[in-house]
Design a protein around this motif. Structure first.
Motif, PDB file in Angstrom:
ATOM      1  N   ILE A   1      -1.234  -1.337 -12.738  1.00 44.25           N
ATOM      2  CA  ILE A   1      -1.854  -0.205 -12.032  1.00 44.25           C
ATOM      3  C   ILE A   1      -2.530  -0.659 -10.741  1.00 44.25           C
ATOM      4  O   ILE A   1      -2.532   0.057  -9.743  1.00 44.25           O
ATOM      5  N   ARG A   2      -3.113  -1.869 -10.748  1.00 42.29           N
ATOM      6  CA  ARG A   2      -3.774  -2.359  -9.537  1.00 42.29           C
ATOM      7  C   ARG A   2      -2.774  -2.548  -8.407  1.00 42.29           C
ATOM      8  O   ARG A   2      -2.991  -2.099  -7.280  1.00 42.29           O
TER       9      ARG A   2
ATOM     10  N   MET B   1      -1.620   0.903  -7.187  1.00 40.78           N
ATOM     11  CA  MET B   1      -2.600   1.633  -6.381  1.00 40.78           C
ATOM     12  C   MET B   1      -2.730   1.058  -4.972  1.00 40.78           C
ATOM     13  O   MET B   1      -2.782   1.794  -3.992  1.00 40.78           O
ATOM     14  N   PHE B   2      -2.784  -0.280  -4.900  1.00 41.59           N
ATOM     15  CA  PHE B   2      -2.935  -0.895  -3.584  1.00 41.59           C
ATOM     16  C   PHE B   2      -1.708  -0.611  -2.717  1.00 41.59           C
ATOM     17  O   PHE B   2      -1.836  -0.233  -1.546  1.00 41.59           O
TER      18      PHE B   2
ATOM     19  N   MET C   1      -5.071  -9.279  -8.753  1.00 40.51           N
ATOM     20  CA  MET C   1      -3.875  -8.542  -9.167  1.00 40.51           C
ATOM     21  C   MET C   1      -3.131  -9.168 -10.343  1.00 40.51           C
ATOM     22  O   MET C   1      -2.315  -8.502 -10.974  1.00 40.51           O
TER      23      MET C   1
ATOM     24  N   PHE D   1       6.499   4.187 -11.377  1.00 42.59           N
ATOM     25  CA  PHE D   1       5.166   4.777 -11.398  1.00 42.59           C
ATOM     26  C   PHE D   1       4.760   5.236  -9.998  1.00 42.59           C
ATOM     27  O   PHE D   1       4.120   6.259  -9.811  1.00 42.59           O
TER      28      PHE D   1
END
Lengths: 273, 126
Positions: free
Chosen positions: A69-70, A73-74, A134, A198
């Protein structure tokens, strides 16, 4: 027209899921080449179907624990800005140029799907990846396997391009996203494909808002395309588990290459509307 | 990681999955209902998509779309379903934003906020 688009989208969703290419890359050539739909309406309808399939698939993936997810998102900062930029450009260039670029990206996607990417992880985290914490782990047969994240700046740059293509062509550009994460950031294969999926929905949502305001999304066309692709890809994902898709992929790659050449040809001769 | 936070993470992922499924299913249902009334109304009417004219203004903006959908106009209903679909990944980002804040992860909270504002601007703005 409505029933034809529904039937075609069902097939596109089905084969898109079976081959892992996604429905978007087939919807646009199908609508423009076979049904004579203007490419601006075609990319609008295609993008909507991309959000539907990506969000549906992501729901299953997040539970499995592969998605980072990190990282997602980035990198979504890059893809959403890229997507808005792509939509901005789409409104200002002729349809012939969109058609030619689409053909080139289509050939590239078909080519990439035939070559399985390397699976090696990075030996040590890149500078930015370490700063942004990350590194993560994923489930495997030996319990949770940890991995490092490599070159984030290169990945970020490629992601901006992926977002741009998504906003310009109404596709998920999953092939380019996987490229950024496999080759540049060297994420494990399963992590990069699920994280890419995603991200596709979020990227597409950014340009879909712009498309809506630009008048690209026609309810009469988007309705059969969205419902058809959603149902087709759902059935396709169920079938995937049971069949070997080797030969199917070969046939499908040839079909894609032919469609791509036709889009380029139409773009050059002005046959595309 | 202690089992308690592992548990919490699993619950969050479950909720996130449920949010995505609910959004897509709701959008598909609304589009289907609008689609049926569209076919009943326009039937075999062959709309020409060969020339790009752009949608009427009322189908381009949230206010117009929801007004048309509220008055049960078939094109407005479909378009409202598509807006629900576009809003689904945005809700997903909002969910992640809340999750990062709860973890007191301010850096990723900020990254997520940038994405969220960009998406809201794209859908609602102008």
């Amino acid at each position: 027209m409505t029933l034809l688009a529904l039937a075609g989208s069902l097939l596109a969703g089905f084969f898109g899921a079976m081959t892992g290419l996604g429905g978007g890359v087939i919807i646009v050539p199908m609508l423009t080449l076979a049904f004579g739909v203007n490419i601006r309406y075609a990319v609008g309808a295609s993008l909507v179907s991309v959000i539907a399939t990506s969000s549906g698939a992501a729901a299953a993936y997040v539970r499995e624990g592969y998605t980072n997810i990190r990282v997602a998102m980035f990198l979504e900062i890059a893809t959403t800005f890229g997507a808005l930029f792509g939509a901005f450009v789409a409104a200002r260039i002729p349809t012939s140029a969109i058609s030619i670029i689409f053909g080139i990206v289509l050939i590239y996607s078909a080519f990439l799907s035939r070559h399985a990417p390397r699976k090696t992880g990075a030996e040590k985290p890149g500078f930015v990846a370490a700063k942004l914490r990350m590194d993560s782990d994923y489930p495997s047969s030996e319990g949770r396997t940890s991995y490092h994240v490599g070159n984030v700046p290169a990945g970020f740059g490629i992601m901006f391009a992926a977002g741009g293509l998504s906003g310009l062509l109404g596709i998920g550009s999953g092939a380019v996203k996987v490229l950024a994460m496999d080759r540049a950031m060297r994420l494990p294969f399963k992590v990069s494909t699920t994280t890419s999926n995603f991200m596709i929905g979020v990227t597409a949502a950014a340009s879909a808002g712009a498309y809506l305001h630009m008048g690209y999304i026609d309810p009469g066309l988007a309705m059969p395309v969205m419902l058809g692709v959603l149902l087709g890809s759902w059935v396709g994902a169920k079938t995937l588990v049971r069949t070997k898709s080797g030969r199917l992929r070969t046939v499908f790659s040839i079909v894609i290459a032919v469609m791509a050449l036709e889009m380029i040809y139409n773009g050059i001769t002005g046959g595309v509307k | 990681m202690n089992p308690d936070s592992e548990n919490k993470k699993g619950r969050m992922q479950g909720m996130l999955g449920a949010l995505l499924i609910t959004g897509v299913a709701a959008a598909a249902m609304i589009v289907l209902i609008g689609g049926i009334s569209y076919i009943v109304k326009y039937g075999a009417f062959h709309q020409d998509y060969g020339v790009f004219r752009g949608e009427p203004l009322s189908l381009r903006h949230l206010g117009g779309i929801f007004r048309l959908a509220w008055s049960l106009e078939s094109r407005g209903i479909i378009q409202a379903g598509l807006v629900v679909l576009i809003a689904t990944p945005i809700a997903r980002v909002a969910f992640s934003f809340a999750a990062f804040l709860m973890d007191r992860d301010w850096m990723y909270g900020l990254f997520t906020l940038v994405v969220l504002v960009t998406l809201m601007y794209s859908l609602v703005g102008r």
